[in-house]
Scaffold this motif. Structure first.
Motif, PDB file in Angstrom:
ATOM      1  N   ASP A  54      -8.403  -7.915   4.133  1.00 26.77           N
ATOM      2  CA  ASP A  54      -9.218  -7.303   5.187  1.00 26.77           C
ATOM      3  C   ASP A  54     -10.438  -8.138   5.561  1.00 26.77           C
ATOM      4  O   ASP A  54     -11.141  -7.794   6.528  1.00 26.77           O
ATOM      5  CB  ASP A  54      -9.694  -5.912   4.741  1.00 26.77           C
ATOM      6  CG  ASP A  54      -8.565  -4.898   4.710  1.00 26.77           C
ATOM      7  OD1 ASP A  54      -7.503  -5.177   5.297  1.00 26.77           O
ATOM      8  OD2 ASP A  54      -8.737  -3.839   4.068  1.00 26.77           O
ATOM      9  N   TYR A  85       0.850  -4.045   5.301  1.00 27.67           N
ATOM     10  CA  TYR A  85       0.328  -5.413   5.179  1.00 27.67           C
ATOM     11  C   TYR A  85       1.488  -6.414   5.192  1.00 27.67           C
ATOM     12  O   TYR A  85       2.497  -6.225   4.487  1.00 27.67           O
ATOM     13  CB  TYR A  85      -0.492  -5.568   3.902  1.00 27.67           C
ATOM     14  CG  TYR A  85      -1.868  -4.937   3.999  1.00 27.67           C
ATOM     15  CD1 TYR A  85      -2.945  -5.652   4.501  1.00 27.67           C
ATOM     16  CD2 TYR A  85      -2.074  -3.619   3.615  1.00 27.67           C
ATOM     17  CE1 TYR A  85      -4.205  -5.078   4.610  1.00 27.67           C
ATOM     18  CE2 TYR A  85      -3.319  -3.025   3.730  1.00 27.67           C
ATOM     19  CZ  TYR A  85      -4.387  -3.755   4.220  1.00 27.67           C
ATOM     20  OH  TYR A  85      -5.627  -3.183   4.329  1.00 27.67           O
ATOM     21  N   GLN A  90      -6.253  -6.107  -1.124  1.00 27.97           N
ATOM     22  CA  GLN A  90      -6.561  -5.500   0.170  1.00 27.97           C
ATOM     23  C   GLN A  90      -7.930  -5.942   0.669  1.00 27.97           C
ATOM     24  O   GLN A  90      -8.102  -6.229   1.872  1.00 27.97           O
ATOM     25  CB  GLN A  90      -6.505  -3.976   0.063  1.00 27.97           C
ATOM     26  CG  GLN A  90      -6.715  -3.268   1.395  1.00 27.97           C
ATOM     27  CD  GLN A  90      -6.456  -1.778   1.299  1.00 27.97           C
ATOM     28  OE1 GLN A  90      -5.735  -1.315   0.426  1.00 27.97           O
ATOM     29  NE2 GLN A  90      -7.052  -1.021   2.211  1.00 27.97           N
ATOM     30  N   LEU A 118       1.081  -2.521  -1.094  1.00 27.76           N
ATOM     31  CA  LEU A 118       0.414  -3.031   0.111  1.00 27.76           C
ATOM     32  C   LEU A 118       1.404  -3.169   1.267  1.00 27.76           C
ATOM     33  O   LEU A 118       1.076  -2.861   2.424  1.00 27.76           O
ATOM     34  CB  LEU A 118      -0.251  -4.374  -0.185  1.00 27.76           C
ATOM     35  CG  LEU A 118      -1.495  -4.324  -1.081  1.00 27.76           C
ATOM     36  CD1 LEU A 118      -1.977  -5.729  -1.409  1.00 27.76           C
ATOM     37  CD2 LEU A 118      -2.617  -3.530  -0.400  1.00 27.76           C
TER      38      LEU A 118
END
Length: 412
Positions: free
Chosen positions: A323, A209, A319, A204
């Motif tokens: 998100d 991220y 994720q 990630l």
């Protein structure tokens, strides 16, 4: 009698608060995790509970994994514990996890209860000896309880770990929104799969991220090669500085204070206490669907579940969480409400006491004393004392056996 110390401590506190003369007991020699025994003592001391005592038990459990373990030693240690219980006039034994000695040296004049967790922790082929020697079984998830009831259909109850009121405090309000701090807690070992968590986090981070993975837990010499493997992965990565080892933290609230997400990547869980306690404190849970965890974490409602156990599955669930940060407040609120309903001290003891009362009533019934060649007078005397104690406690705490109208009433 402690095996799984954390669950045993919660039972000890609940019984003590209701008026039981209860003593938390640890093994005098078979101490696999001596740090845990020190922590248990501090936990009891902080809550003004009686400090732990010690008895000679623990080795007999090895006979369930090693069939060559000398049977005479099993009987000898079991008799020693039985004599110790008799000499201390103990009429009710609660075994936190599989402590076989009280069952091998079974006393018909005492009540024995047991909490059992993930079924693959035990050699099931040898476990049927338990039979009618256990008066009641408990487990912290429906998933774990089911196979034990199939093998031994005694009195039983689903009793998820009690969450003390202090754990419902939200402690991370002052934590900056970025980077997103992710915690994974537990002894570092292959069964907890911290390596997979590290690989998912690094993936990630490589995608942009802004996260930090904080790893908490004992680093035991016996898992040294696994720990070194994780360290090598981190060292080789250009983003390794985003992965941090913190070891075992003395203050359990530190994790809730310093993180946004609590992550569980284990395949070996019944109902992870690190998930429960940190979810209660306002962290968002993300977890692999191990054991009974899907009973607690409902994907998209109280947290996020992975679709599998590989690093890519873990990364995909994280994720999704990252998100959809606008949903966190609702998910966290839903999860805390669920835990208030299921895991308050009153609900926990409600489930425990109902089984104990039923077991005591069966033991003192006339039918239980028919066609026996044992000293039924002594058996009746001991069980009656336990039954009267339970009834007295219930009269003083009647609301604990009655359903509440709301989660808030259950912890009032």
């Amino acid at each position: 009698i402690a095996g799984a110390e954390n669950y045993g401590l919660l039972v000890t506190k609940g019984l003590f608060n209701l008026g039981f003369d209860v003593q938390f007991c640890t093994p005098s020699e078979a101490n696999v995790f001596p740090e845990g025994l020190r922590t248990s003592r501090e936990w009891l001391q902080k809550r003004n509970l009686p400090l732990p005592t010690q008895a000679d038990y623990g080795w007999a459990g090895y006979s369930f994994w090693d069939e060559t373990f000398p049977e005479e030693l099993v009987f000898l240690q079991s008799k020693k514990l039985g004599d110790w219980l008799d000499n201390n006039d103990i009429g009710l034994v609660f075994c936190s996890a599989m402590i076989p000695e009280p069952l091998i040296s079974w006393r018909e004049d005492a009540l024995t209860f047991m909490s059992l967790f993930a079924p693959w922790e035990y050699n099931l082929e040898r476990f049927t000896f338990v039979g009618k020697r256990v008066d009641g079984l408990f487990s912290d998830s429906h998933w774990a309880l089911t196979p034990w009831v199939e093998m031994n259909p005694s009195l039983n109850a689903y009793a998820p770990s009690m969450i003390e009121r202090e754990y419902f405090q939200i402690l991370n309000q002052a934590l900056p929104a970025h980077p997103v701090q992710i915690a994974i807690a537990g002894t570092i070992q292959p069964r907890k799969r911290q390596k997979e968590a590290v690989l998912a986090a690094l993936h990630l981070i490589s995608k942009g991220y802004n996260i930090v993975l904080n790893i908490y837990g004992y680093q035991l010499d016996s898992f040294g090669s696994y720990i070194r493997e994780i360290e090598e992965i981190i060292t080789r990565s250009e983003w390794g500085g985003k992965i941090k080892f913190w070891g075992f933290v003395e203050d359990p609230h530190q994790i809730a204070q310093d993180n946004h997400i609590i992550l569980c990547t284990s395949t070996d869980e019944s109902a992870s206490q690190s998930i429960l306690f940190n979810q209660a404190a306002g962290l968002l849970p993300v977890s692999c669907p191990a054991g009974g965890l899907p009973e607690i974490i409902i994907d998209g409602t109280t947290g996020f579940l992975t679709d599998g156990f590989e690093p890519q599955h873990i990364a995909e669930a994280l994720q999704r969480a990252l998100d959809s940060r606008e949903t966190w407040e609702t998910l966290i609120k839903n999860g805390r409400s669920f835990l208030l309903h299921q895991c308050s001290e009153s609900e926990f003891m409600h489930r425990i006491l109902r089984v104990m009362i039923a077991a005591a009533e069966i033991r003192i019934s006339k039918g239980a004393r028919l066609f026996r060649e044992v000293n039924t007078t002594r058996q009746f005397h001991f069980a009656t004392r336990v039954w009267l104690l339970l009834k007295t406690i219930i009269r003083k705490n009647r609301s604990w056996l009655l359903p509440a109208n709301s989660p808030q009433e259950r912890i009032a």
